[in-house]
Design a protein around this motif. Structure first.
Motif, mmCIF file in Angstrom:
data_model
loop_
_atom_site.group_PDB
_atom_site.id
_atom_site.type_symbol
_atom_site.label_atom_id
_atom_site.label_comp_id
_atom_site.label_asym_id
_atom_site.label_seq_id
_atom_site.Cartn_x
_atom_site.Cartn_y
_atom_site.Cartn_z
ATOM 1 N N ARG A 76 0.806 -1.171 0.062
ATOM 2 C CA ARG A 76 0.131 0.067 0.111
ATOM 3 C C ARG A 76 0.925 1.161 -0.166
ATOM 4 N NH1 ARG A 76 -3.529 -0.777 4.292
ATOM 5 N NH2 ARG A 76 -5.230 -1.454 2.808
ATOM 6 N N THR A 77 0.668 2.076 -0.883
ATOM 7 C CA THR A 77 1.423 3.456 -1.201
ATOM 8 C C THR A 77 0.324 4.420 -1.090
ATOM 9 O OG1 THR A 77 3.011 2.236 -2.337
ATOM 10 C CG2 THR A 77 3.229 4.445 -2.512
ATOM 11 N N GLU A 78 0.937 5.521 -0.325
ATOM 12 C CA GLU A 78 0.241 6.603 -0.284
ATOM 13 C C GLU A 78 0.704 7.942 -0.378
ATOM 14 O OE1 GLU A 78 -3.072 6.922 2.637
ATOM 15 O OE2 GLU A 78 -2.386 4.659 3.272
ATOM 16 N N GLU A 90 -4.349 13.079 2.236
ATOM 17 C CA GLU A 90 -3.747 11.990 1.219
ATOM 18 C C GLU A 90 -4.368 12.671 -0.152
ATOM 19 O OE1 GLU A 90 -6.195 8.129 -0.685
ATOM 20 O OE2 GLU A 90 -5.692 8.075 1.489
ATOM 21 N N ARG A 123 -3.193 7.327 -3.730
ATOM 22 C CA ARG A 123 -2.837 6.011 -3.416
ATOM 23 C C ARG A 123 -2.522 5.037 -4.384
ATOM 24 N NH1 ARG A 123 -5.862 2.880 0.915
ATOM 25 N NH2 ARG A 123 -5.976 5.028 2.142
ATOM 26 N N GLU A 154 -2.491 0.426 -4.229
ATOM 27 C CA GLU A 154 -2.468 -0.743 -3.555
ATOM 28 C C GLU A 154 -2.258 -1.828 -4.842
ATOM 29 O OE1 GLU A 154 -5.148 -1.813 -0.811
ATOM 30 O OE2 GLU A 154 -5.265 0.295 0.012
ATOM 31 N N VAL A 176 1.624 7.284 -7.737
ATOM 32 C CA VAL A 176 1.121 8.399 -6.700
ATOM 33 C C VAL A 176 1.466 9.677 -7.515
ATOM 34 C CG1 VAL A 176 0.619 6.809 -4.974
ATOM 35 C CG2 VAL A 176 2.804 7.942 -5.303
ATOM 36 N N ASP A 207 -4.659 1.991 7.467
ATOM 37 C CA ASP A 207 -3.644 2.835 6.890
ATOM 38 C C ASP A 207 -2.357 3.436 7.850
ATOM 39 O OD1 ASP A 207 -5.050 2.827 4.563
ATOM 40 O OD2 ASP A 207 -5.697 4.565 4.740
ATOM 41 N N THR A 257 1.109 3.132 6.861
ATOM 42 C CA THR A 257 1.509 3.746 5.719
ATOM 43 C C THR A 257 1.841 5.122 6.062
ATOM 44 O OG1 THR A 257 0.001 2.433 4.598
ATOM 45 C CG2 THR A 257 0.874 4.344 3.559
ATOM 46 N N SER A 313 -8.401 12.878 4.149
ATOM 47 C CA SER A 313 -8.129 12.327 2.718
ATOM 48 C C SER A 313 -8.863 13.300 1.609
ATOM 49 C CB SER A 313 -8.923 10.954 2.704
ATOM 50 O OG SER A 313 -8.550 9.820 3.551
#
Length: 462
Positions: free
Chosen positions: A96-98, A106, A109, A111, A135, A410, A413, A461
């Protein structure tokens, strides 16, 4: 020794900039007068620092407040768009990348499921490379705006400067085992990683400028840092944040600073021995807490009890089925006695493990997090508390609160993204390319005097 401890004018300026940034970030918008009283700096120093930070684009006005008979006072805050952060969780089922701005809003993102290849190193590196590109593209953030990339991984991370208060693992530690100039190395015994030079692999593959640093640390520590900054740990000086997923780990905070050994600040709580001669753990030993309370172990134990699972059911599916069998709800079938007993045993194992943490560290709070901890928590928490009180010494147990983490799935992350932000603040808000090599400090304590303060900007977010 006296020479090493002597502070230069550059050190003082960096420290003053850092103090002002921390105060505004963690306490929220403040006037210049409030900054002076909050940091202990003179009005002249505050004026100079604020002017510098504003000229660098790090501060912006955030309204005014009335003063006692004079002109309204202008409030200042850290500008959310003055830098960007990437946080990555190399989890059990996905990467998972944010991407966040400095207010932890946020912006994008990604996944990427691990699938049947699991923790194959080349595929993990490829997942991260593509996720970072995704991202950046989706958020339209220029790569020059990145303060760094933080990554939470399973296992023990060595290499770089391990900070005891807030930061992560940076590149460049001395010693062959620490990875040397190659940066952070990961020893993940439970996932088959033996001295994986992850930072060097990512640096080669990701295609980011050399000035954009990577910060790699154990996922339990990044979870803990997120909860201490933004979640259930705020205001506590002594706390334990447990990560319960496929495996089990913990982050321990003692007197406001992260507790750790010579090589890593994460605590391998899941590999403390719970039962001599017990179940085989995926680390290769026997009787570990993880072999009884981790999601992988729960799936195996539920199948052994005849639980109605297909062999291909993943851990999340297995835990959901186990909980439903034990707690079918109104109008459903009777509770499955085997499921009820299995969950009660799990609560007792966790309670006994938590009692060890209580007896060793006397924390104010213990938070249960991780995807499996949050899934199991509502059903097991009352029993876990009861068993912890039964196994722990009475005096520290009566002074410890056991709760669920507040940041959801989350959290790892988010915590990973705090690692480059901690480094940025420790450098007085200077990017790495802005500092000559001799002026670059080590990973310093982000929060003055080891105190973890409430987050003052808020996170949301996009």
């Amino acid at each position: 020794m006296a020479e090493r401890n002597r502070r230069t004018v550059r050190d003082l300026r960096r420290g003053n900039r850092s103090a002002v940034l921390q105060r505004l970030y963690f306490e929220g918008p403040s006037s210049r007068q409030e900054l002076g009283s909050g940091t202990g700096l003179s009005s002249g120093s505050i004026s100079n620092v604020v002017s510098e930070l504003a000229a660098d684009g790090l501060l912006e006005e955030a309204g005014t407040v009335d003063s006692d008979g004079g002109r309204p006072r202008t409030l200042l805050r850290v500008a959310p768009a003055s830098g960007y952060l990437i946080g990555i969780d190399v989890g059990e089922t996905r990467v998972r990348t944010e991407l966040f701005d400095l207010s932890f809003t946020e912006l994008a993102r990604s996944e990427r499921p691990l699938g049947r290849h699991g923790y194959d190193v080349e595929r993990i590196v490829d997942h991260i490379r593509h996720a970072v590109a995704d991202v950046l593209r989706d958020s339209q953030v220029p790569v020059e705006g990145l303060l760094g990339v933080g990554i939470g991984v399973p296992g023990i991370v060595v290499g770089g400067a391990v900070d005891g208060s807030a930061g992560g693992v940076t590149s460049g530690a001395a010693g062959a085992d620490a990875g040397g100039a190659g940066g952070a190395v990961v020893h993940g015994q439970t996932i088959g990683w033996d001295a994986v030079p992850l930072e060097a692999l990512l640096r080669e593959a990701a295609g980011l400028p050399a000035e954009v640093p990577f910060f790699i640390d154990n996922g339990a520590k990044t979870l803990g840092q997120a909860e201490m900054w933004f979640g259930g740990g705020r205001g506590a000086r002594d706390a334990v944040i447990a990560l319960i997923g496929s495996g089990v780990g913990a982050c321990v905070v003692v007197n406001g600073a992260l507790y750790g050994g010579a090589h890593s600040s994460a605590v391998e709580w899941g590999h403390t021995t719970l039962r001599v001669g017990g179940r085989r753990c995926r680390c290769g030993s026997v009787g570990c807490l993880e072999a009884y309370a981790g999601a992988q172990a729960l799936r195996e134990r539920w199948l052994e009890e005849g639980g109605p699972l297909s062999e291909g059911a993943d851990e999340e599916t297995a835990l959901a089925a186990l909980l439903l069998a034990a707690h079918p709800g109104d109008g459903g079938p009777p509770a499955d006695p085997a499921a009820v007993q299995l969950l009660d045993e799990t609560a007792e194992f966790l309670g006994a493990g938590i009692a060890d943490l209580v007896n060793l560290f006397h924390p104010e709070r213990i938070l249960l997090g991780g995807w499996a901890g949050l899934m199991l928590g509502p059903a097991l928490l009352p029993a876990v508390r009861g068993y912890a009180a039964q196994y722990a010494l009475r005096y520290p147990a009566e002074r410890t609160v056991i709760e669920l983490g507040r940041l959801g799935p989350d959290a790892v992350t988010v915590g990973a993204a705090t690692l480059p932000l901690a480094d940025f603040f420790a450098r007085g808000g200077r990017r790495r390319q802005q500092l000559p090599d001799q002026a670059r400090p080590g990973q310093a304590a982000l929060v003055a005097e080891g105190e973890w303060r409430a987050y003052g900007v808020g996170r949301s977010s996009g």
